[in-house]
Design a protein around this motif. Structure first.
Motif, PDB file in Angstrom:
ATOM      1  N   SER B  12       0.631  -0.739  -0.029  1.00 53.80           N
ATOM      2  CA  SER B  12       0.385  -0.341   0.215  1.00 53.80           C
ATOM      3  C   SER B  12       0.940   1.575  -0.246  1.00 53.80           C
ATOM      4  O   SER B  12       1.844   1.283   1.058  1.00 53.80           O
ATOM      5  N   PHE B  13       0.376   1.780  -0.923  1.00 57.91           N
ATOM      6  CA  PHE B  13       1.131   2.968  -1.151  1.00 57.91           C
ATOM      7  C   PHE B  13       0.463   4.645  -0.883  1.00 57.91           C
ATOM      8  O   PHE B  13      -0.616   4.893  -1.045  1.00 57.91           O
ATOM      9  N   LYS B  14       0.875   5.204  -0.400  1.00 56.61           N
ATOM     10  CA  LYS B  14       0.256   6.494   0.084  1.00 56.61           C
ATOM     11  C   LYS B  14       1.148   7.849  -1.108  1.00 56.61           C
ATOM     12  O   LYS B  14       2.153   8.586  -0.975  1.00 56.61           O
ATOM     13  N   ASN B  62      -2.214  -1.075  -3.334  1.00 53.67           N
ATOM     14  CA  ASN B  62      -3.566  -0.526  -3.132  1.00 53.67           C
ATOM     15  C   ASN B  62      -2.992   1.129  -2.489  1.00 53.67           C
ATOM     16  O   ASN B  62      -1.819   1.080  -2.308  1.00 53.67           O
ATOM     17  N   TRP B  66      -3.905  11.364  -1.824  1.00 50.04           N
ATOM     18  CA  TRP B  66      -3.800  12.246  -0.738  1.00 50.04           C
ATOM     19  C   TRP B  66      -3.907  13.372  -1.345  1.00 50.04           C
ATOM     20  O   TRP B  66      -2.965  14.011  -1.550  1.00 50.04           O
ATOM     21  N   ASP B  84       5.391  10.427   6.138  1.00 52.05           N
ATOM     22  CA  ASP B  84       5.456   8.497   5.530  1.00 52.05           C
ATOM     23  C   ASP B  84       4.983   8.578   3.618  1.00 52.05           C
ATOM     24  O   ASP B  84       4.148   7.227   3.492  1.00 52.05           O
ATOM     25  N   ASN B  86       4.727   7.713   0.446  1.00 52.15           N
ATOM     26  CA  ASN B  86       5.789   7.039  -0.905  1.00 52.15           C
ATOM     27  C   ASN B  86       6.006   7.875  -2.830  1.00 52.15           C
ATOM     28  O   ASN B  86       7.004   7.510  -2.606  1.00 52.15           O
TER      29      ASN B  86
END
Lengths: 1034, 215
Positions: B12-14, B62, B66, B84, B86
Motif C-alpha cells: 500500500s502506497f500513500k 493499494n 491524499w 510518510d 511514498n
C-alpha cells in the motif's frame, strides 16, 4: 461500509479464464476491456466448465457510462453500483459491485477487473439460482469492519475460540493494569512501549488458539485479528493510558484551549466556508462532540471519519456539484475544532497517533486523523485572528465604507476606530466636541425648560449621530468604555472614566466593560476598572460573571485580579448552565487557575445543571490532582485554605534536590514562625496580602505587582520615588495610618514590624518592596528565584535590599545562582552584591552554582571574586559541589581558575573520591598532583622533598610546628600543578573565618603563616601533635 | 477459502497531491479514480481522499491518494500531510508560470524533509490549452530531470496522460519498496518503521534554474 477485498489473481474464475480461454484473455488485454469476476466465495456451487466467459468480458464503451456490450453481444447495464444483464434474461437481478482493480501486464497491456458479488447467470442450472445469493452474502459479510468493542468481542471470542484463551488474556490484562498504575508519571514513550508490548503478548496468546491460528493464515483475516486484539486491549486499559496521555499533554491542551476560547467569535465567513458545507456543520459538531465517549484510537478515528463524511455530504443530490477538496474540508474542520467543546484535543491527537499498533497508516482513517491534526495545528499556529477578522471589520471598515457612501463617516465609528487603536488624543478631540452640550445646558432657562428659545438650542443635539459622548453606544450596545476594555487600551479607559464614562454600563448582552476586559485577558484594564469601582459580580445574559469569562479564556492574570478584588465571595456563582468558574477552569484544563480559585475559597463540590462537580468536569489528570489535594487537605485539617497555602508556599520555596536537609529545616523554620505569630485575623489578612504579592512576583506579573505595591507605571523612570508620594498625599496618609496601626510602637524593629519600617514606602495595602513572608522571602527573592529580570530591575530601582536574608540565610544572589538565572545574576552583580556570603548551610552562591553545574553562572561569580575555598557545613568547597553535580565543564572551569583538588570534606573525601562520574574524574585526574603522605615521611630525613612536576617542599621543624615551604624549583614546572599543590594545604587566608582544623595537609591540620604569590611560595605550619596522633613520622 | 494460499506480495502506497489551488489537481485525480461501476462513491463529493487498486505484473498495489490544501494560508500544514508518503504528484498549470514555481518550491521542501525515498512526478496539466502555454516543455522537463522526477503532460479535461502518471509512479514506488524490504530483511514491513527526517542540502537546480532565467 465494509470494503471487500480479495486477491483476484488467485480467484478460481479468473484463473479458469486464463487457463481455459487464453484467447479471450488476450482479447481483453487488447481491448483494454472490463472483466467481471465473481468473488471467490460465490463460486462455491458455480460450474466453471460450463461458463460463458464471453459474457463476463465487456467492451469499453466511450459513448455511454451505463451500458456495455459483452464479447458475446449481451448488453450489460450498470445501475447504482450494481451490474445486470439487460434484455435477454428478464429475470436477472442486479449483482453488487464489490471493487475494481486495474491490471497491468508485463507487456504493457492493461484491463480492468470488476469484482462482483455473484456470477451474472446461473449457467443453465436454473435450480441452484436461488442458492448463491444467500451463501455469498454470508461469506462476504464475514469480512467485517470492527466498529466497536461488541463486534470485536464477537469476532474474537464468538466462534471457535476456546474459553481458556479469553481467560488467559483477561488474566494478563488485570496484571498489566496493576503494573501500569505504577508506571504513571512516566514519559509517553515508556507508556507506549508498555502498552505495545502488552498488545503483542495478547496477540501471541490469541494466535496460539487453534481456531485463530487457522484464521490467521489469510492476510485479511490476520489484519482483523490484530485490530480486534488491539481494540480489546485498549478498551481495557483506556482509562489508565488516556489519563497518562492527558497529564503529559496538559499544558499543551490548556494553551490550546486558551487559544480556541479566544476564537469563539470566529464566523464561517472568516474562514471562507461556503454555504454548501455550512449546512452540515451542526450535525458534524454534534458527532465530533462525542469524541471523548470513544475509547480506542480506532473508534475515535471512526468517529472522525463519520464527521468528515457528514461534512462532505452534499446537501442535494446534484450532478455537477463542486468537488470537495482538502481546501474546502480544512476550513470546516478548523471551524469545528474551535467550536466543538472538546477540551483535550492534544491528548486525543497524541493518543490516536501513538497508540495504534495494528493498523497500517495509509488508509482513510489515517487521512481523517491527519486532517484533524492539520486543523488543530492551524489553529495553534495562531494565524487565524478574530480581532483582525471581527472587531476591526466591525470597528474600522464600516468607517471606510461609509466614507465612500456618505460625505461624513459616522463619528461613532471613527471614535471606536481611534479607541481600538489606542489613539488617545484623537479620541479625546472627538469626545470634546460633545462637551458643547454642557455649555448649552448652562444657557437654558432651567435644565428641563422647553420654551421655544431653549428648544431651538437643544433640538437635535442629543440625538445628533455626529455628536459623540462617553455615553454613546453602537449597535451592539457597546459604549466607548466597552471598546477600550475589549482592546485593552489602558490609557483610553483612564481618559474615558475621567470624562465620566459609566464603569458598569451593560451592553445589549448584559456585559460590562469588565466582562470584555476579562474575556480578552487584559489584566491591566481589569485592575483599572476594578479600581474605579467596576462590579465584578454582574452577570451577562448567559449568567457569566467576569470571573467566568476570565476562567474560560484561561486568563490567569484576570482571575487573580478578580479574586483579589472580589470581597463578596461570589466565586461560586453559577452561570446559565450551572457552571461555577471552577467548573470552567477545570473543564478547560487550566491548572494554575484552578489552584488560584481553590485558594480563594472556590468549592469543588458544587454541581452544575448536569449534576457534575468541577472534579467530574476535569479531563486532565493534573487538574484532578490539584483539586483532590485541596479537597483532601480541607477534609483532613479543619483549618481551611490557609494551611494549604502555607504548605504550598513551603513546598514552592524549598528547593534543591540535593538538599533534603535544607528542606526539612526550612519547614521547621516556617512552622516555628507560625507558632510564634499570634493568629489574629489581622495577621491572617496581612499574610494573605503578602502571599498575594509574592505569588504575583513569582508569576512575573508586573501589573499586579505594581497594583499591590501601589506603584504607577509612569513613575518607574523617576529616580525619586519620594516625589510621587508627595503627589499622592492621600494614599500616603492612608498608608501611614495603617502603618501606625500595625506597628508595636513607631520605631519598633521586631520581626513583625520590621518590614514596615523600611525606607521604601508602604503601599495602601501595607506592603513595601522589602516586605517578607514567614519564610523570609521578599519580592526580590521571589523575583530572582523565578528569574524575572525586568521585575528584579524594577524592584531594585524601588529600593529593594540586595543583601536581605531569608530564614534560610539566602541572599537574592544565592537564589539567582541556585536557580541558574544568569541574567538576573548579572543584574545583581552590577548592583554590587557581595558574592561570598554564606547561608545557613554555609553555602556561598558559588557552592550553589557549582551544585547546579551551571557553568556560565560559576564563571560570572569567579569573575566577581567569589572564593573557591569557602567551606560549607558539610566541609565541601565549591569543587566538591561541582564534582557532585557531574558537570565536567564546571569542574574544569574551577580547576582552570585554580581550585584545589586535594581538599577533604568532613567525610575525609577529596572531590575526586566523592564521585563516580568518569568525565569529571578524568578532568580531576589531569589536575591532581598525587602523594602527600610519602613526602612528609621523607621530610624527617631531609626537610626537603621534591614532588612531581618539580614542586619543591621544605619543612622546618620548630617547637610545636613544622613549617613547610613550597616552591617551584624549575622554570619548567606546570603552573597549575604548583597551584594545586599549594592549595592542597592552604586556605584563602583573606577569608580565614573557619577554624584552623579545616585546613588539611595530607590529613593533618595546617595553618598558613604566609604566602607569596609571586614565587608560588607558601609557608605554613603543621601541627606536630596532631601529626603524632595520626601516627605519622616523628 | 481456496484462494488464500501464498498470495503474492501486496503493497500500500500513500501518494500526496501537491499544487496550487487552480491547477486542476483534483480533476486529475478524480479523472483517474473515476469509476463507472461505483458512481455513488464519487457523488459524495469526496475528492480529498481517494483509493485505487492496481495489479502491476502480479503485484497488488493499494494506492491511497491524499489531496493537500493548495491555498497559501494552509501552506505550513504541508509536512503533516506528506509525511510518510511514498510518492508525490506535483501538478502545475502549463498556462501559469507561478504554479510551476510553486512546484519547484514543493520539490525543494519534499527533498529536504523526506530525502530521496519519495518518488516524484511533475505534471503539467491543461494541455488542452496548449495555445496559452507559459511554461516551456524543455524547461519543465530539464527541471524534472535535475531533481530526479518524471515529467508528464496531462489534460484532465480530455483525459489524456493521466493513467501513465500513476502507473509510472507506482512502478517506481514498487522498486523503492522492494529495495527497502530486501534491505530490511523481513523485519516488520509496515507501520513500525518510522521514517526519520533527513536533512539534505538543496539539490542542484542546474539547467532548470537557468532555463527559467532565459524564458
Amino acid at each position: 461500509m465494509a470494503s471487500y477485498d480479495e486477491d483476484v489473481s488467485q480467484n478460481s474464475f479468473f484463473l479458469a479464464l486464463q487457463r481455459r480461454r487464453p484467447d479471450l484473455y488476450c482479447q481483453a488485454i487488447q481491448l483494454n476491456a472490463v472483466v467481471l469476476v465473481p468473488c471467490q466465495a460465490s463460486l462455491h456451487s458455480f460450474s466453471l466448465s460450463s461458463c460463458h466467459f464471453e459474457s463476463y468480458i465487456l467492451q469499453p464503451n466511450e459513448s455511454s457510462n451505463t451500458h456495455f456490450l459483452s464479447l458475446n453481444g449481451k448488453e450489460v447495464m450498470v445501475i447504482n453500483n450494481a451490474v445486470a444483464l439487460a434484455g435477454t434474461h428478464q429475470s436477472s437481478q442486479p449483482v453488487r459491485v464489490l471493487f475494481e482493480e486495474t491490471f497491468y501486464t508485463e507487456q504493457g497491456g492493461s484491463f480492468n477487473v470488476v469484482c462482483i458479488a455473484s456470477p451474472l447467470e446461473s449457467t443453465g442450472h436454473g435450480v441452484s439460482r436461488k442458492l448463491p445469493p444467500s451463501r455469498p452474502r454470508a461469506s462476504i459479510r464475514s469480512q467485517p469492519v470492527l466498529q466497536n468493542l461488541e463486534e470485536c468481542c464477537d469476532f474474537l471470542w464468538g466462534t471457535g475460540t476456546t474459553r481458556a484463551t479469553r481467560l488467559e488474556v483477561d488474566k494478563r490484562m488485570a496484571v498489566f493494569i496493576n503494573s501500569f498504575r505504577q508506571l504513571q508519571n512516566q514519559s509517553l514513550w515508556n507508556c507506549m512501549d508498555a502498552v505495545s508490548a502488552f498488545y503483542r503478548k495478547c496477540l501471541q496468546i490469541v494466535l496460539k488458539d487453534a481456531h485463530m491460528k487457522c484464521l490467521s493464515k489469510q492476510e485479511a483475516t490476520m489484519k482483523l485479528i490484530r485490530q480486534a486484539v488491539e481494540m480489546y486491549v485498549l478498551t481495557a486499559v483506556y482509562e489508565h493510558v488516556f489519563k497518562v496521555v492527558g497529564a503529559i499533554e496538559a499544558n499543551e491542551d490548556a494553551a490550546f484551549n486558551k487559544r480556541t476560547r479566544s476564537l469563539q467569535d470566529l464566523t464561517l465567513r472568516d474562514l471562507g466556508i461556503t454555504s454548501d458545507f455550512s449546512i452540515n456543520i451542526p450535525r458534524a459538531k454534534r458527532e465530533l462532540g462525542t469524541l471523548n465517549d470513544h475509547s480506542t484510537p480506532r473508534e475515535k478515528q471512526l468517529c472522525l471519519r463519520t464527521v468528515l463524511h457528514i461534512v462532505l455530504q452534499s446537501p442535494r443530490h446534484r450532478a455537477n456539484v463542486q468537488n470537495a477538496t482538502t481546501d474546502d474540508l480544512l476550513p470546516v474542520l478548523i471551524y469545528l475544532v474551535v467550536k466543538t467543546e472538546v477540551p483535550n484535543w492534544m491528548a486525543n491527537l497524541s493518543y490516536m497517533k501513538n497508540f495504534q499498533f495494528s493498523g497500517e497508516s495509509k488508509d482513510e482513517l489515517d487521512f481523517c486523523l491527519t486532517s484533524l491534526e492539520a486543523s488543530v495545528e492551524h489553529v495553534r499556529a495562531g494565524i487565524i485572528n478574530p480581532q483582525v477578522f471581527e472587531e476591526v471589520l466591525h470597528v474600522v471598515r464600516p468607517s471606510f465604507d461609509s466614507l465612500c457612501d456618505h460625505p461624513a463617516p459616522s463619528s461613532i465609528q471613527l471614535l471606536y476606530g481611534h479607541i481600538a487603536h489606542g489613539r488617545v488624543e484623537e479620541a479625546r478631540m472627538l469626545l470634546s466636541s460633545g462637551e458643547a452640550i454642557e455649555d448649552i445646558q448652562t444657557s437654558l432657562c432651567h435644565p428641563l425648560c422647553s420654551c421655544d428659545s431653549c428648544e431651538r438650542l437643544v433640538s437635535g443635539r442629543f440625538n445628533d449621530p455626529s455628536v459623540v459622548t462617553p455615553f454613546s453606544r453602537d449597535e451592539r450596545g457597546y459604549t466607548n468604555l466597552h471598546i477600550a476594555a475589549q482592546f485593552g487600551q489602558v490609557g483610553i479607559v483612564e481618559m474615558l472614566i475621567e470624562l465620566g464614562a459609566i464603569v458598569n454600563a451593560c451592553d445589549y448582552n448584559g456585559g460590562t466593560p469588565l466582562h470584555l476586559a476579562c474575556l480578552r485577558g487584559h489584566q491591566d484594564v481589569s485592575l483599572l476598572l476594578l479600581d474605579f469601582g467596576a462590579n465584578p459580580s454582574v452577570e451577562d445574559m448567559n449568567g457569566n460573571t467576569p470571573l467566568h469569562l476570565a476562567c474560560q479564556g484561561g486568563h490567569e492574570g484576570c482571575v487573580k485580579a478578580l479574586t483579589y478584588c472580589d470581597k463578596q465571595h461570589r466565586i461560586n456563582s453559577g452561570n446559565e448552565r450551572g457552571d461555577t468558574p471552577l467548573h470552567l477552569a477545570s473543564r478547560w484544563g487550566y491548572e494554575a487557575i484552578v489552584a488560584v480559585l481553590l485558594q480563594n475559597g472556590a468549592d469543588a463540590n458544587f454541581e452544575n445543571r448536569a449534576g457534575h462537580t468541577a472534579l467530574a468536569c476535569a479531563l486532565n489528570e493534573r487538574v484532578v490532582e490539584v483539586m483532590q489535594h485541596t479537597v483532601c487537605l480541607s477534609n483532613c485539617s479543619l483549618t481551611t485554605d490557609k494551611d494549604f497555602e502555607h504548605q504550598s508556599d513551603v513546598a514552592t520555596i524549598d528547593y534543591s534536590p540535593t538538599g533534603s536537609s535544607r528542606c526539612s529545616s526550612c519547614t521547621s523554620c516556617t512552622s516555628v514562625v507560625l507558632k510564634d505569630a499570634p493568629n489574629s485575623d489581622e495577621d491572617d489578612e496581612k499574610h494573605h496580602v503578602v502571599d498575594k504579592l509574592l505569588t504575583a512576583v513569582a508569576d512575573g506579573d508586573m501589573p499586579m505587582v505594581r497594583f499591590l505595591l501601589g506603584w504607577d507605571e509612569d513613575d518607574d523612570d523617576d529616580d525619586e520615588p519620594q516625589e510621587e508620594r508627595a503627589e499622592d498625599e492621600e494614599r500616603k496618609r492612608a498608608g501611614n495610618c495603617r502603618k501606625a496601626e500595625i506597628l508595636c510602637h513607631p520605631l519598633c524593629q521586631c520581626s513583625a514590624c520590621q518590614p514596615f519600617q523600611n525606607n521604601a514606602l508602604l503601599s495602601p495595602l501595607g506592603l513595601s518592596v522589602n516586605t517578607k513572608d514567614q519564610a523570609g522571602f521578599g519580592p526580590l527573592h521571589v523575583a530572582v528565584r523565578h528569574g524575572h529580570c525586568e521585575l528584579v530591575a524594577l524592584l531594585l530601582r524601588r529600593g529593594a535590599r540586595l543583601q536581605e536574608l531569608t530564614l534560610g540565610g539566602a541572599t537574592p544572589t544565592h537564589l539567582a545562582c541556585e536557580h541558574g538565572h544568569e541574567e538576573v545574576l548579572k543584574l545583581l552583580l552590577a548592583h554590587g552584591v557581595k558574592v561570598n556570603k554564606q547561608d545557613c548551610h554555609g553555602n556561598t552562591p558559588l557552592h550553589l552554582a557549582c551544585a547546579g553545574g551551571n557553568t556560565p553562572i560559576v564563571e560570572q561569580l569567579l569573575k566577581n571574586g567569589a572564593s573557591m575555598s569557602m567551606v560549607n557545613h558539610k566541609g565541601n568547597v565549591p569543587l566538591h559541589e561541582a564534582t557532585h553535580s557531574g558537570n565536567s565543564a564546571t569542574v574544569n572551569l574551577l580547576l582552570t581558575a585554580g581550585a584545589t583538588t586535594h581538599y577533604r570534606n568532613y567525610l575525609q573525601l577529596t572531590a575526586a573520591e566523592s564521585t563516580q562520574n568518569e568525565d569529571v574524574l578524568a578532568v580531576l585526574r589531569k589536575a591532581t598532583v598525587p602523594c602527600y603522605d610519602c613526602e612528609l615521611e621523607g621530610k624527617s630525613q631531609q626537610n626537603s622533598v621534591v614532588l612531581e612536576n618539580d614542586v619543591r617542599m621544605h619543612v622546618v621543624d620548630e617547637d610545636d610546628f613544622s613549617v613547610v615551604t613550597v616552591s617551584a624549583a624549575s622554570v619548567m614546572f606546570d603552573r597549575q600543578a604548583v597551584t594545586s599543590a599549594v592549595n592542597g594545604f592552604t586556605r584563602d587566608d583573606s577569608v580565614n573565618q573557619v577554624p584552623v582544623g579545616h585546613a588539611k595537609y595530607g590529613g593533618r591540620n595546617a595553618n598558613v603563616i604566609s604566602r607569596n604569590h609571586q614565587s608560588n611560595e607558601v609557608i605554613l605550619t603543621v601541627d606536630k601533635r596532631h601529626k603524632r596522633i595520626e601516627g605519622f613520622g616523628g | 477459502m481456496a484462494g488464500g494460499q501464498g498470495t503474492g506480495r501486496s503493497f500500500s502506497f500513500k501518494v500526496v497531491l501537491l499544487g496550487e489551488g487552480c491547477v486542476g489537481k483534483t480533476s486529475v485525480v478524480l479523472r483517474y479514480c473515476e469509476n463507472k461501476f461505483n458512481e455513488r462513491h464519487i457523488t459524495t463529493l469526496q475528492a480529498s481522499f481517494l483509493t485505487k487498486k492496481l495489479n502491476i505484473g502480479g503485484k497488488r498495489v493499494n494506492l491511497a491518494i491524499w489531496d493537500t490544501a493548495g491555498q497559501e494560508r494552509f501552506h505550513a500544514l504541508g509536512p503533516i500531510y506528506y509525511r510518510d508518503s511514498n510518492g508525490a504528484i506535483l501538478v502545475y498549470d502549463i498556462t501559469d508560470e507561478d504554479s510551476f514555481q510553486k512546484v519547484k518550491n514543493w520539490v525543494k521542501e519534499l527533498r529536504k524533509m523526506l530525502g530521496n525515498e519519495i518518488c516524484l512526478c511533475i505534471v503539467g496539466n491543461k494541455t488542452d490549452l496548449e495555445a496559452d502555454r507559459h511554461v516551456s516543455v524543455q524547461e519543465a522537463e530539464e527541471y524534472a530531470e535535475s531533481v530526479g522526477a518524471q515529467h508528464f503532460h496531462t489534460s484532465a479535461k480530455l483525459d489524456r496522460g493521466i493513467e501513465e502518471v500513476f502507473l509510472d509512479l507506482c512502478k517506481r514506488m514498487l522498486e523503492v519498496a522492494q529495495v527497502e524490504s530486501s534491505r530490511a530483511d523481513g523485519t516488520s514491513r509496515h507501520g513500525t518503521a518510522r521514517r526519520g527526517v533527513q536533512i539534505v542540502d538543496d539539490e542542484p537546480q542546474g539547467q532548470g534554474g537557468s532555463g527559467g532565467c532565459c524564458s
